[in-house]
Design a protein around this motif. Structure first.
Motif, PDB file in Angstrom:
ATOM      1  N   ALA A 166    -106.507  51.059  29.145  1.00 47.08           N
ATOM      2  CA  ALA A 166    -105.852  50.993  27.839  1.00 47.08           C
ATOM      3  C   ALA A 166    -104.914  52.181  27.626  1.00 47.08           C
ATOM      4  CB  ALA A 166    -106.900  50.941  26.726  1.00 47.08           C
ATOM      5  N   PHE A 167    -105.350  53.358  28.049  1.00 45.30           N
ATOM      6  CA  PHE A 167    -104.505  54.545  27.905  1.00 45.30           C
ATOM      7  C   PHE A 167    -103.259  54.426  28.782  1.00 45.30           C
ATOM      8  CE2 PHE A 167    -103.354  58.859  29.369  1.00 45.30           C
ATOM      9  CZ  PHE A 167    -102.958  59.384  28.152  1.00 45.30           C
ATOM     10  N   ALA A 168    -103.441  53.998  30.031  1.00 46.56           N
ATOM     11  CA  ALA A 168    -102.297  53.832  30.919  1.00 46.56           C
ATOM     12  C   ALA A 168    -101.335  52.777  30.382  1.00 46.56           C
ATOM     13  CB  ALA A 168    -102.774  53.455  32.320  1.00 46.56           C
ATOM     14  N   GLN A 169    -101.869  51.706  29.819  1.00 47.83           N
ATOM     15  CA  GLN A 169    -101.021  50.655  29.249  1.00 47.83           C
ATOM     16  C   GLN A 169    -100.173  51.199  28.095  1.00 47.83           C
ATOM     17  OE1 GLN A 169    -100.301  47.678  30.178  1.00 47.83           O
ATOM     18  NE2 GLN A 169     -99.736  46.431  28.408  1.00 47.83           N
ATOM     19  N   SER A 170    -100.717  52.111  27.322  1.00 49.63           N
ATOM     20  CA  SER A 170     -99.994  52.656  26.175  1.00 49.63           C
ATOM     21  C   SER A 170     -98.963  53.708  26.562  1.00 49.63           C
ATOM     22  CB  SER A 170    -100.987  53.261  25.172  1.00 49.63           C
ATOM     23  OG  SER A 170    -101.559  54.462  25.676  1.00 49.63           O
ATOM     24  N   GLN A 171     -99.120  54.329  27.732  1.00 44.86           N
ATOM     25  CA  GLN A 171     -98.222  55.402  28.139  1.00 44.86           C
ATOM     26  C   GLN A 171     -97.198  54.989  29.181  1.00 44.86           C
ATOM     27  OE1 GLN A 171     -97.816  58.634  27.050  1.00 44.86           O
ATOM     28  NE2 GLN A 171     -99.138  57.988  25.369  1.00 44.86           N
ATOM     29  N   PHE A 172     -97.589  54.156  30.118  1.00 43.09           N
ATOM     30  CA  PHE A 172     -96.720  53.825  31.237  1.00 43.09           C
ATOM     31  C   PHE A 172     -95.891  52.583  30.935  1.00 43.09           C
ATOM     32  CE2 PHE A 172    -100.285  55.841  33.954  1.00 43.09           C
ATOM     33  CZ  PHE A 172     -99.866  57.101  33.560  1.00 43.09           C
ATOM     34  N   ALA A 173     -94.752  52.455  31.609  1.00 44.52           N
ATOM     35  CA  ALA A 173     -93.791  51.412  31.281  1.00 44.52           C
ATOM     36  C   ALA A 173     -94.051  50.088  31.983  1.00 44.52           C
ATOM     37  CB  ALA A 173     -92.380  51.889  31.604  1.00 44.52           C
ATOM     38  N   SER A 174     -94.935  50.048  32.956  1.00 48.82           N
ATOM     39  CA  SER A 174     -95.255  48.801  33.648  1.00 48.82           C
ATOM     40  C   SER A 174     -96.348  48.042  32.900  1.00 48.82           C
ATOM     41  CB  SER A 174     -95.715  49.090  35.078  1.00 48.82           C
ATOM     42  OG  SER A 174     -96.921  49.839  35.062  1.00 48.82           O
ATOM     43  N   GLN A 175     -96.574  46.809  33.330  1.00 50.73           N
ATOM     44  CA  GLN A 175     -97.613  45.978  32.711  1.00 50.73           C
ATOM     45  C   GLN A 175     -98.944  46.292  33.397  1.00 50.73           C
ATOM     46  OE1 GLN A 175     -98.765  44.519  29.984  1.00 50.73           O
ATOM     47  NE2 GLN A 175     -97.023  43.111  29.927  1.00 50.73           N
ATOM     48  N   VAL A 176     -99.591  47.355  32.961  1.00 55.79           N
ATOM     49  CA  VAL A 176    -100.801  47.854  33.619  1.00 55.79           C
ATOM     50  C   VAL A 176    -101.933  46.833  33.552  1.00 55.79           C
ATOM     51  CG1 VAL A 176    -102.517  49.708  33.660  1.00 55.79           C
ATOM     52  CG2 VAL A 176    -100.133  50.225  33.096  1.00 55.79           C
ATOM     53  N   THR A 177    -102.045  46.127  32.458  1.00 55.67           N
ATOM     54  CA  THR A 177    -103.158  45.178  32.289  1.00 55.67           C
ATOM     55  C   THR A 177    -103.055  43.990  33.241  1.00 55.67           C
ATOM     56  OG1 THR A 177    -101.960  44.116  30.466  1.00 55.67           O
ATOM     57  CG2 THR A 177    -103.570  45.822  29.892  1.00 55.67           C
TER      58      THR A 177
ATOM     59  N   PRO B  78     -82.662  51.716  34.285  1.00 54.01           N
ATOM     60  CA  PRO B  78     -81.729  50.831  35.006  1.00 54.01           C
ATOM     61  C   PRO B  78     -80.975  51.529  36.127  1.00 54.01           C
ATOM     62  CG  PRO B  78     -81.517  50.528  32.630  1.00 54.01           C
ATOM     63  CD  PRO B  78     -82.366  51.739  32.832  1.00 54.01           C
ATOM     64  N   ALA B  79     -80.757  52.834  35.990  1.00 53.99           N
ATOM     65  CA  ALA B  79     -80.043  53.570  37.037  1.00 53.99           C
ATOM     66  C   ALA B  79     -80.852  53.664  38.319  1.00 53.99           C
ATOM     67  CB  ALA B  79     -79.678  54.970  36.546  1.00 53.99           C
ATOM     68  N   LEU B  80     -82.165  53.460  38.223  1.00 56.03           N
ATOM     69  CA  LEU B  80     -83.057  53.504  39.386  1.00 56.03           C
ATOM     70  C   LEU B  80     -83.545  52.116  39.788  1.00 56.03           C
ATOM     71  CD1 LEU B  80     -85.137  56.625  38.300  1.00 56.03           C
ATOM     72  CD2 LEU B  80     -83.431  56.534  40.122  1.00 56.03           C
ATOM     73  N   SER B  81     -83.014  51.090  39.132  1.00 58.18           N
ATOM     74  CA  SER B  81     -83.401  49.709  39.433  1.00 58.18           C
ATOM     75  C   SER B  81     -84.902  49.477  39.234  1.00 58.18           C
ATOM     76  CB  SER B  81     -82.994  49.339  40.871  1.00 58.18           C
ATOM     77  OG  SER B  81     -83.054  47.950  41.081  1.00 58.18           O
ATOM     78  N   LEU B  82     -85.470  50.098  38.195  1.00 63.69           N
ATOM     79  CA  LEU B  82     -86.918  50.016  37.988  1.00 63.69           C
ATOM     80  C   LEU B  82     -87.369  48.653  37.478  1.00 63.69           C
ATOM     81  CD1 LEU B  82     -87.926  53.535  36.620  1.00 63.69           C
ATOM     82  CD2 LEU B  82     -87.736  52.716  38.974  1.00 63.69           C
ATOM     83  N   HIS B  83     -86.494  47.924  36.789  1.00 58.34           N
ATOM     84  CA  HIS B  83     -86.867  46.569  36.370  1.00 58.34           C
ATOM     85  C   HIS B  83     -87.110  45.685  37.585  1.00 58.34           C
ATOM     86  CE1 HIS B  83     -84.873  48.180  32.787  1.00 58.34           C
ATOM     87  NE2 HIS B  83     -85.536  47.270  32.078  1.00 58.34           N
ATOM     88  N   ARG B  84     -86.251  45.824  38.592  1.00 57.00           N
ATOM     89  CA  ARG B  84     -86.383  45.045  39.830  1.00 57.00           C
ATOM     90  C   ARG B  84     -87.727  45.292  40.495  1.00 57.00           C
ATOM     91  NH1 ARG B  84     -85.339  46.669  45.222  1.00 57.00           N
ATOM     92  NH2 ARG B  84     -84.696  48.681  44.377  1.00 57.00           N
ATOM     93  N   LEU B  85     -88.219  46.525  40.434  1.00 60.61           N
ATOM     94  CA  LEU B  85     -89.481  46.880  41.076  1.00 60.61           C
ATOM     95  C   LEU B  85     -90.701  46.577  40.212  1.00 60.61           C
ATOM     96  CD1 LEU B  85     -88.496  50.331  42.639  1.00 60.61           C
ATOM     97  CD2 LEU B  85     -88.562  48.095  43.761  1.00 60.61           C
ATOM     98  N   GLY B  86     -90.487  46.221  38.960  1.00 59.90           N
ATOM     99  CA  GLY B  86     -91.619  45.994  38.070  1.00 59.90           C
ATOM    100  C   GLY B  86     -92.200  47.268  37.489  1.00 59.90           C
ATOM    101  N   ALA B  87     -91.482  48.389  37.660  1.00 57.36           N
ATOM    102  CA  ALA B  87     -91.964  49.671  37.135  1.00 57.36           C
ATOM    103  C   ALA B  87     -91.681  49.829  35.654  1.00 57.36           C
ATOM    104  CB  ALA B  87     -91.325  50.828  37.902  1.00 57.36           C
ATOM    105  N   VAL B  88     -90.901  48.910  35.102  1.00 58.94           N
ATOM    106  CA  VAL B  88     -90.623  48.870  33.669  1.00 58.94           C
ATOM    107  C   VAL B  88     -90.766  47.425  33.214  1.00 58.94           C
ATOM    108  CG1 VAL B  88     -88.821  49.102  31.921  1.00 58.94           C
ATOM    109  CG2 VAL B  88     -89.082  50.866  33.653  1.00 58.94           C
ATOM    110  N   ALA B  89     -91.502  47.219  32.129  1.00 57.20           N
ATOM    111  CA  ALA B  89     -91.712  45.880  31.585  1.00 57.20           C
ATOM    112  C   ALA B  89     -91.053  45.771  30.216  1.00 57.20           C
ATOM    113  CB  ALA B  89     -93.200  45.565  31.484  1.00 57.20           C
TER     114      ALA B  89
END
Length: 267
Positions: A19-30, A159-170
């Motif tokens: 739950a803490f990681a889900q609230s802090q990190f940009a990926s879909q941790v759950t 977006p400059a690091l293509s993080l959406h493509r990697l799933g690192a940002v949701a």
């Protein structure tokens, strides 16, 4: 010769770890299952990337973060400021990273004190006594998996690091630091820099900023020299990238480094 890459690895334990990681990190941790990993990132309030990492779920109460650049101590000290009443413990693990045989992407195996996680064409090992050649680093560079030097931490937008493509940002999850900026860039646009795979005519340091006519030309991330050429991941503005190849002079930095574009990834 066998080599290993010093790892900066953080263990998060406790009933509230997910739950803490889900609230802090940009990926879909759950969305993670046990013994699986995903790319993830931690952003600041302005949406800039603090860290990118492999996020591994070892159990329902244990997460492992293998940083792709940055210092584990700095990461932990900053993250602890947000723990408050969450039942979470953060600790730093000592060890190294190395490459190994092919393993399905996102799979994780734990054997004794070694953790192996699949990267498709290869796997990565984390442990106290692991070693290999450095081909895994070059393979990941060519796949556009950014490794962030200290010089670019807290500087670049996802977006400059293509993080959406990697799933690192949701986009489709609840609030987290920087989420409003991420959503605005996604739905309204505005990102003018993208990730590129480049070849360089001369070796330079990771994170170097190349200039052209005293303005930013290319921001390099990780740079790797092999037997054939020097390759790097780089963040380049769309305006500058659009001029590449028009003539040889457009590819040359003020420092006398010729930059050739090999591949480009979307945001």
């Amino acid at each position: 010769m066998p080599t290993s890459h010093t790892a900066h690895v953080v263990l998060m334990e406790g009933p509230d770890a997910i739950a803490f990681a889900q609230s802090q990190f940009a990926s879909q941790v759950t969305a993670l299952a046990n013994h699986r990993w995903q790319f993830s990132s931690w952003l600041d309030a302005q949406g800039r990337v603090r860290n990118v990492f492999h996020l591994v779920q070892l159990s329902e109460e244990r997460l492992l973060m293998i940083l792709r650049g940055g210092d584990a101590t700095i990461f932990v000290d900053a993250l602890r400021r947000f723990v408050f009443r969450s039942r979470v413990k953060l600790s730093i693990l000592e060890g190294s990273l190395a490459g190994d045989v092919a393993m399905s992407l996102h799979d994780v195996e734990v054997q004794d004190d070694v953790i192996r996680f699949g990267c498709g064409s290869h796997s990565m090992l984390f442990g106290a006594n692991v070693n290999s050649d450095n081909t895994w680093q070059l393979e990941q560079l060519r796949e556009g998996w950014p490794w962030l030097p200290s010089a670019v931490l807290n500087e670049l937008l996802p977006p400059a690091l293509s993080l959406h493509r990697l799933g690192a940002v949701a986009i489709d999850k609840g609030c987290y630091p920087g989420q409003e900026i991420v959503a605005r860039l996604h739905y309204r646009g505005g990102n003018k820099r993208h990730l590129h795979h480049v070849a360089l005519s001369k070796p330079v340091d990771d994170g170097a900023l190349l200039q052209r006519e005293n303005s930013e030309f290319v921001r390099l991330l990780n740079v790797i020299a092999d037997a054939e050429r020097i390759e790097a991941l780089a963040v380049i503005s769309d305006e500058v990238a659009g001029r590449f190849g028009q003539n040889d002079k457009q590819n040359l930095s003020d420092e006398g480094i010729d930059v050739q574009l090999l591949n480009t990834w979307p945001a």
